[in-house]
Write an enzyme that holds these catalytic residues in place. Structure first.
Site, short mmCIF file in Angstrom:
data_model
loop_
_atom_site.label_atom_id
_atom_site.label_comp_id
_atom_site.label_asym_id
_atom_site.label_seq_id
_atom_site.Cartn_x
_atom_site.Cartn_y
_atom_site.Cartn_z
CE LYS A 113 -2.28 -0.08 -4.02
NZ LYS A 113 -2.09 0.91 -5.10
CB VAL A 135 -0.91 0.03 1.26
CG1 VAL A 135 -1.78 1.28 1.26
CG2 VAL A 135 -1.77 -1.22 1.35
CD GLU A 173 -1.45 -3.52 -10.13
OE1 GLU A 173 -1.14 -4.72 -10.07
OE2 GLU A 173 -0.90 -2.65 -9.45
CG ASP A 178 -4.32 -1.02 -7.06
OD1 ASP A 178 -3.59 -2.03 -6.89
OD2 ASP A 178 -3.98 0.12 -6.69
N1 HSE Z 1 -1.05 0.02 -10.04
C1 HSE Z 1 -0.81 0.49 -8.72
C2 HSE Z 1 -1.18 1.96 -8.65
C3 HSE Z 1 0.63 0.26 -8.36
O1 HSE Z 1 -1.33 2.59 -9.71
O2 HSE Z 1 -1.33 2.49 -7.55
C4 HSE Z 1 0.97 0.45 -6.90
O3 HSE Z 1 0.25 -0.41 -6.07
#
Ligand code: HSE
Length: 339
Positions: free
Chosen positions: A221, A148, A206, A217
């Site tokens: 988190k 995170v 990602e 995402d």
């Molecule tokens: N793809 C994620 C983001 C990477 O853009 O935050 C970091 O966890």
């Protein structure tokens, strides 16, 4: 300290570079003398109990796409189980549904009495409790601050906030890719697609960028934070998720004219939610570009905010190194001679 690395993509390679850059300083400042004894990627692996030459492994990977010998039917978990190492660094691709292959790698390491540092969100999202219990059962350490906030110590900061107080509310910008896209739509009038391409080129997204822009995402988190920082136990299915795919240049422009900005906000209070919201430009959560910002609302001490870059290879690698230094400190405190 003997390290095994599984996953040699952007983050794994950045970590190898950081180890090379920081070797001298790590020994003098933290007493940490890491020796990488195994590197595993998707199709190949390389092992040397005396320590691999990381420069050579990195250039082989750049040249040929492999790190050494073909795996020939061996799974990464089997290679991990057959490796003598103190800590596994797990940076394979995130799978939010099954947590694999990271989950199996971490389990194999714990069962072989290795501590684990990971930046992989998948296993934490699907099996946080069982993995922390397995680590405890095997008397090893499990650290994941890079999962995170990239290089920004959001989880550590949250832990500090919850000492002597209780976190009752969390809200924040947790996905750098979405924030980068919204910022460049706002500043440069880029359309959604071009801004996403830009974020991908910068290495923030990602492998499957829909995980970023559709809110998953951020949700993962949020789940990790709630499970790690509060007594509540939650899962992805508890989060109401919507992303930024439907946000147009017109929406962004309209917001800007009223002193506001569209941001993808994740929040946890009585409900867990990820959705685009209008934030005041002066709101401390209204950060730009690849930055993340999190506000922890505490029962007695009020709100606290942490801000920093939330993605990037070297940034995430620095979190892994921070975790490793902590593990070295904990091992030393309990009288282990490993350095
Ligand atoms: N793809 C994620 C983001 C990477 O853009 O935050 C970091 O966890």
């Amino acid at each position: 300290m003997r390290l095994a690395l599984v996953g040699f993509g952007v983050v794994g390679r950045s970590f190898a570079k950081l180890l090379q850059l920081k070797a001298g300083e790590l020994a003098s400042k933290s007493g940490l003398m890491p020796k990488v004894v195994c590197v595993i990627d998707n199709h190949s692996y390389s092992q040397d109990s005396n320590g691999l030459d990381l420069g050579k492994v990195l250039s082989k990977k750049n040249r040929s796409g492999s790190v050494g010998l073909p795996k020939k039917g061996l799974s990464s978990s089997e290679i991990i189980s057959n490796t003598e190492a103190d800590v596994l660094i797990e940076t394979t691709q995130t799978n939010f549904k099954t947590g694999e292959p990271g989950f199996s790698h971490i389990k194999a390491a714990f069962q072989s009495k290795m501590s684990v540092v990971t930046a992989n969100k998948g296993p934490l999202a699907v099996a946080f409790q069982s993995l922390t219990e397995l680590a405890r059962h095997n008397n090893v350490y499990f650290k994941f601050s890079g999962a995170v906030g990239g290089g920004t110590p959001i989880l550590d900061f949250g832990r500090s906030c919850s000492k002597g107080d209780t976190i009752v509310r969390i809200s924040g910008i947790l996905n750098s890719t979405s924030n980068f896209i919204l910022t460049h739509m706002e500043r440069d009038a880029l359309d959604f697609k071009s801004a996403l391409l830009y974020a991908q080129r910068e290495g923030y997204a990602e492998a499957d960028p829909s995980l970023d822009v559709d809110g998953f995402d951020s949700a993962v988190k949020l789940v990790i934070m709630v499970n790690y920082l509060t007594p509540n136990k939650v899962a992805m299915r508890d989060v109401d998720i919507s992303g930024i795919r439907g946000i147009s240049l017109k929406d962004v422009e309209r917001a800007r004219k009223t002193g506001k900005a569209v941001r993808l906000v994740a929040s946890a209070d009585s409900k867990l939610k990820v959705s685009p919201e209008l934030l005041d430009m002066t709101d401390p959560l209204c950060v730009s570009g690849a930055y993340n910002a999190v506000k922890f609302g505490c029962e007695f001490s009020g709100d606290k905010v942490i801000v920093g870059k939330g993605a990037g290879g070297m940034e995430t690698a620095s979190s892994i190194l921070r975790d490793l230094i902590d593990i070295r400190g904990m091992l030393a405190a309990r009288g282990s001679t490993s350095c």
